[in-house]
Design an enzyme around this catalytic site. Structure first.
Site, PDB file in Angstrom:
ATOM      1  N   SER A  84       0.853  -1.186   0.000  1.00 45.27           N
ATOM      2  CA  SER A  84       0.000   0.000   0.000  1.00 45.27           C
ATOM      3  C   SER A  84       0.890   1.238   0.000  1.00 45.27           C
ATOM      4  O   SER A  84       1.700   1.404  -0.905  1.00 45.27           O
ATOM      5  CB  SER A  84      -0.949  -0.028   1.206  1.00 45.27           C
ATOM      6  OG  SER A  84      -1.863   1.049   1.145  1.00 45.27           O
TER       7      SER A  84
ATOM      8  N   HIS B 229      -2.740  -1.109  -3.239  1.00 49.04           N
ATOM      9  CA  HIS B 229      -3.911  -0.274  -3.015  1.00 49.04           C
ATOM     10  C   HIS B 229      -3.838   0.969  -3.889  1.00 49.04           C
ATOM     11  O   HIS B 229      -3.037   1.864  -3.642  1.00 49.04           O
ATOM     12  CB  HIS B 229      -3.997   0.142  -1.541  1.00 49.04           C
ATOM     13  CG  HIS B 229      -4.239  -1.005  -0.616  1.00 49.04           C
ATOM     14  ND1 HIS B 229      -4.031  -0.920   0.743  1.00 49.04           N
ATOM     15  CD2 HIS B 229      -4.680  -2.275  -0.845  1.00 49.04           C
ATOM     16  CE1 HIS B 229      -4.340  -2.082   1.304  1.00 49.04           C
ATOM     17  NE2 HIS B 229      -4.723  -2.913   0.362  1.00 49.04           N
TER      18      HIS B 229
ATOM     19  N   ASP C  71      -4.182  -5.025   6.117  1.00 45.81           N
ATOM     20  CA  ASP C  71      -4.595  -5.866   4.993  1.00 45.81           C
ATOM     21  C   ASP C  71      -3.477  -6.854   4.675  1.00 45.81           C
ATOM     22  O   ASP C  71      -2.314  -6.468   4.527  1.00 45.81           O
ATOM     23  CB  ASP C  71      -4.903  -4.994   3.774  1.00 45.81           C
ATOM     24  CG  ASP C  71      -5.502  -5.781   2.627  1.00 45.81           C
ATOM     25  OD1 ASP C  71      -6.131  -6.825   2.889  1.00 45.81           O
ATOM     26  OD2 ASP C  71      -5.355  -5.350   1.465  1.00 45.81           O
TER      27      ASP C  71
END
Length: 399
Positions: A220, A247, A342
């Site tokens: 991310s 992401h 995540d």
């Protein structure tokens, strides 16, 4: 101490809206604003903010040029505000190249909405970015004039236009391209040798033993730089398929995949429903969607609409979990820099199947959240510095 923020935007509406959202959080103090890049450069010098929110398109000096000057003269964490267009994606990646840490989409509908979703996202990003000043001085700001770690190399996303490697005949080794940090500028013959960053690990390069049919990488905040650093070191004949979950909004993933494909010897592209995985091909999950392995044909990916119940679209957990079901112990999963957790639940599924999980270390992460969650859960087989990962994988590919 609250996080000190400078807001830079040529729109009075956005300056006031950003200030209202940030000021509602006790952790943050808005210390000033600027309406163009020239003002931004001067106010960074005067006010010394912890974080700058930076618009891209502005009169007199745009955000990208302002970031370059700020990073050269007064290195500061910069969060870009970018439009959700193809051009917006391109210039946002240029801004990450210039030294920005992360970006947030500038969707007028979302900014007009009165719910707390955008406020939470914006404030959390600003606070998280500010918390990692120490590691950023050794990574993001390394090598910049006036920085405390001027002996290192930068970890920002630095696109290097590179000719795609030509596959050699079967049975012949393919030479791997030099890492992006050591590529000589086009049109010159002078070798470029980048010094090791301050956080480089001073030990012999490890070669972990891994049984692998598939590699899955999740990332991310800070991920574009980390992925670029790793993937540019892989040879064109890298023997494993790769799935990438970063992401990003949909427009951004398509542009990002194109950039990586220009830089790397392996092939990189945004995944399409039904794509077949194969050695030397990295498929990037499209933003706003989920990427899984087909339950009936494990050699193909499915690209599915993003489930509104899931925070992340794409989600590392979803792709990890799918990989656990399809490939079990033959998966090598990497969890890289990023906010949140995540990937942690997916890593649990992978470990139950006997798969191997590597996590990026704190020192080389822009944001340590995602790797930290996996490490704290006891799921990481290896904790590696970013500088180690590419060479280790390249050696694995040479076997």
């Amino acid at each position: 101490m609250p996080v000190k923020v400078l807001i830079v935007d040529d729109s009075g509406f956005f300056r006031h809206r950003i200030a209202d959202l940030l000021s509602s959080d006790r952790r943050i103090e808005v210390i000033g604003s600027a309406s163009n890049g020239i003002e931004a450069v001067e106010k960074v010098k005067q006010l010394k903010p912890d974080v700058v929110t930076m618009d891209v398109e502005m009169p007199q000096m745009n955000g990208i040029e302002a970031v370059r000057i700020i990073m050269r003269e007064n290195p500061t964490h910069v969060l870009m505000l970018s439009s959700l267009t193809h051009e917006g994606a391109r210039v946002t990646l240029d801004a990450l190249d210039a030294g920005a840490v992360d970006f947030l989409s500038k969707d007028m509908r979302a900014w007009m909405d009165k719910n707390d979703s955008l406020k939470t996202q914006l404030c959390d990003k600003v606070v998280e970015i500010s918390r990692f000043r120490a590691s950023s001085r050794r990574g993001l700001f390394a090598g910049r004039p006036g920085s405390e770690a001027a002996t290192g190399t930068t970890m920002v996303f630095r696109p290097q236009q590179r000719e795609k490697a030509v596959p050699l005949a079967a049975g012949k080794a393919t030479s791997r391209p030099a890492p992006a940090a050591s590529v000589a500028p086009r049109g010159t013959n002078a070798p470029v040798s980048a010094p090791a960053p301050a956080h480089a690990v001073a030990r012999p390069l490890r070669r972990p033993r891994v049984n692998c049919d598939l590699m899955v990488i999740g990332s991310s905040t800070g991920g574009p730089a980390a992925l670029q650093q790793i993937l540019t070191q892989l040879p064109a004949n890298f023997p494993y398929p790769i799935l990438l979950v970063q992401h990003m909004p949909g427009t951004f993933t398509s542009v990002f995949a194109q950039r990586l494909n220009q830089q790397c010897a392996i092939e990189v592209r945004e995944a399409r429903d039904g794509d077949q995985i194969k050695p030397g091909l990295a498929l990037l999950a499209p933003g706003g969607h989920q990427m899984i392995l087909d339950g009936r044909r494990s050699s193909r990916v499915r690209v599915l609409p993003g489930d509104e119940r899931l925070t992340y679209k794409p989600s590392v957990d979803v792709t990890y979990g799918s990989s656990a079901k399809s490939h079990g112990s033959r998966v090598l999963a990497l969890i890289l820099t990023g906010m949140g957790a995540d990937g942690c639940e997916g890593a649990k599924m992978l470990k139950r199947c006997g798969a191997t999980v590597w996590a990026q270390n704190k020192e080389s992460s822009t944001i340590f959240g995602m790797p930290q969650a996996v490490i704290n859960a006891g799921l990481a087989d290896e904790i590696l510095d970013l500088q180690e990962i590419g060479p280790i994988l390249s050696r694995m590919g040479a076997r």
